[in-house]
Design an enzyme around this catalytic site. Sequence first.
Site, mmCIF file in Angstrom:
data_model
loop_
_atom_site.group_PDB
_atom_site.id
_atom_site.type_symbol
_atom_site.label_atom_id
_atom_site.label_comp_id
_atom_site.label_asym_id
_atom_site.label_seq_id
_atom_site.Cartn_x
_atom_site.Cartn_y
_atom_site.Cartn_z
ATOM 1 N NE ARG B 262 -1.278 -0.524 4.813
ATOM 2 C CZ ARG B 262 -0.505 -0.040 5.767
ATOM 3 N NH1 ARG B 262 0.097 1.131 5.626
ATOM 4 N NH2 ARG B 262 -0.287 -0.725 6.870
ATOM 5 C CG HIS B 266 -4.615 0.597 8.257
ATOM 6 N ND1 HIS B 266 -5.009 -0.551 7.606
ATOM 7 C CD2 HIS B 266 -5.618 0.884 9.144
ATOM 8 C CE1 HIS B 266 -6.182 -0.947 8.080
ATOM 9 N NE2 HIS B 266 -6.575 -0.097 9.011
ATOM 10 C CE1 TYR B 275 1.989 2.489 10.531
ATOM 11 C CE2 TYR B 275 2.778 1.124 8.726
ATOM 12 C CZ TYR B 275 1.806 1.944 9.274
ATOM 13 O OH TYR B 275 0.664 2.218 8.578
#
Lengths: 326, 346
Positions: B262, B266, B275
Site C-alpha cells: 500500500r 493504513h 513503522y
Amino acid sequence: MADKNTPMREALRMALMEEMERDERVFVMGQEVGAWDGTHKVTRGFLEKFGARRVRDTPISEMAIGGAAVGAAMAGLRPVAEIMTINFAFLAFDALINHAAKVHYMFNGQFKCPMVMRVASGWGNQATATHSHTPEMIFAHFPGMYVAAPSNARDAKGMLKAAIRDDNPVLFSESIALYPKPAVVPDDPDFLLPIGKSDLKREGQHVTLVAWARGVEWALQAADTLAKEGVQCEVIDLRWLRPLDTALVFESFKKTNRCVVIEEALPHFGVGAEIAAQIQDNLFDYMDAPIKRVNAMDVPLPYAAELEMLALPNAQKVVDAVREVL
Amino acid sequence: MQKESAVARPSAHLDADTLRQMYWIMLLSRRTDERAWVLHRQGKIAFHISAMGHEACQVGMAFAIQRGVDYVNPYYRDLALVMALGVTPAQFMVSLFGKVGEYSSGGRQMPSHFGYRPANIISGSAPVATQVPQAAGLAFAIKYRQQMGLVDANDATQPRLALTCLGEGSTSQGEWHEGMNWAGVHKLPFICMVQNNEYAISVPIEAQMAVSNVADRAAAYGVTGVVVDGNDVLAVYDVAKAAVERAYTGGGATLIEAKTYRLTPHSSDDDDRTYRSREEVETWKKKDPILRFQNYLLENSIMTQAELDDADARAKSIVDAAQAEAESTPYPAPEFALGAVYAEEN
C-alpha cells in the site's frame, strides 16, 4: 394424527420437519445434526429423510457456522443453524451481532438475513460455568435480531415455525431442562405463534409474575403454592426477549400494582432489570411495592450438585419474593 | 501449492478495449482515492481508507469474474475492485460525506464498508476476516441451489461463485481459518484473494506469520493456492481466470495471494512514518501498478501518451464533478437513523 402430548424436543422436531417439507430453501446445519441426530435429538432421522445436502454436519467451527448461515441467508436460503449450546455461540458473536442483526439496517434494506440460530441453553446438569450460561439478554440487547425463548413444547413449535418463516434473523433459545417436558402440541402444519407476543398463563389480582423460558415453570409452581394461602398470582410468559412485548405486563400491573420477574439467568443487566425499568418509567403511579427479581445467584455456576442447585432459582425463591412485595 | 503456468496466459486473449477499460478503472480509482485523502485533510470527511497500490490485483481479479452477478465480499481496501463492479466515483464521494441516498446504506454504514445489491457486493463488519465465513456461506448457497435444481449451474445470469478479499494481516484471524476450511470441506465455488501488502497496520509480516507465503496454507485446507505479483494486473488476471474456471466447473476453492504494497498509511487514522522507512515506500512507488500498466499499454501500442493524458484529465474532471455532487447533496433527515432495522420496515 391429532394434537397430542409431545415433549418439547419432539415439538421442535415436528416444526423443523414441516418447514423443510414446505420450503426447499430451508436446511439445517451444525455439529452433529446429521449422523448423530442432533446433540439434543431434535433432528432425529433428518439425514435419512432429507439427505446430506439439507442436513449438514459441519466442522467444529462456530464462527463458520454463524458466518456461513449469514451468507447463505443473504443468498436467499433459509438456514436453520444449530450451535450445540448457547455458550459456544459466543464464538459466533460477530456473525450474529455485527452481521445478522445489522445486515438490513446497514444495507438500507438491500439484503435480508432470514436465518435461525438454534441454541440449547440453561443450567442444572452439573455442566458448570462455561457450559451453563443463560445469556439470551446479551443477544436481545442488539436491535435487528429477534430472540425467542419458549417455555413449553406447544409454544416451541409455533415459535420455531414462525421464526423460520420470518425474514429477520432469530436466535432461538431452547432450555435444555425443557426438552423432555410434554405439552399438547397441535399437528397443524401451519400452526404459528406471532413473533413478539407474550402470553397470559394464569390470571390473578394480587401480584404479576413475569417470566420466560424455564422461569415460567417456577412462576406457575409458586402461583399454585401461594393460591393455597389466598394469594392470586397473574403469570405472564414473555416468550420473546426481542421484540419484547410489555402490553400484557403493563395491563396486569395496573391491576396488581406489584411485580416479580423470574428468570434462570444472572441478575445484572437482565430481563428483570429491563422489565422493572419499563414499569417504573410507564406506570410509576401504579407502583405499590419495589419490583423484585428472582435470578440465578451472581456467580459462575459450580459443578457440585448441591452448590449448583443453591445457585439456581426455584419455585420456593419465587414464593419468598412474592411475600416480600405483598 | 500450484505455481502459475506461463504457457497459456488467459490475458493474452483480452482485447484492446478491455485492456483500456481495466486501465481506466485503475486510474479512476486512484484519482478518486487521492481526492478522498485531500478531503480528509481538509476536515471535510471523517475517514478514508485507501486502495492506492492495490489497484492491479483488484482490477485483475474483478475482470475475471462475472461482474455484477457473482457474489463479492470485499474488504475495506477494495475501492478499485468495487469500481470495476460498477460503483461510481459520485457514489463513493456521497458515501464519504454520509449524504442522502448514499448507495450502500443511505449513510448508515462507514465509507469503504462496501455494500451494493445491484452488483451483489456484500457489506462487511469492522472486525477483519469475518467476511470469509460469510463468503463461504454464499458459495455454499450457490452450490446448494445448483444441487437442489433451483438454478442451472451454467446460467451466467445467476451467481456462480463467491469472491472474498482481505489483507494478509487478516489471515491471522480464526474466521479466516474456519472459512477456508469450510470452503475446502464442501468443495465450494469460492475464491479468497489475499492482498499481501506486508503490514497489518504497523505489524510487519515476519511478526504475523512463520511461513513465506499465505498461499502455502492452502494445502492445509485442500484448496488450490497460488502466489502472484499483485502489481501486475495481467498476471493477476491470469491466475484469477484459472480460479474462476475452477469454481464454475466444480473444481473447488482457490486461495490467491497477490503480493503488493500500500502506498499510503493504513487509513486516515495512522501515520506510517512510525513503522515504515521512507526508502522502503519510495522503492515500492517505483513499482506502482498504474505506472507499470501504462508502460505495458504504451509498449504494446494499446494506448498512446496522448490517450493516457486524456484519460487522466477525464478522470480528474469526473472526480471534480463527483465531489461537487456529494458536497451539494443534503444530509439524511434525522428520522432516517431509526428505520429499516427489521425486514418489514422497508
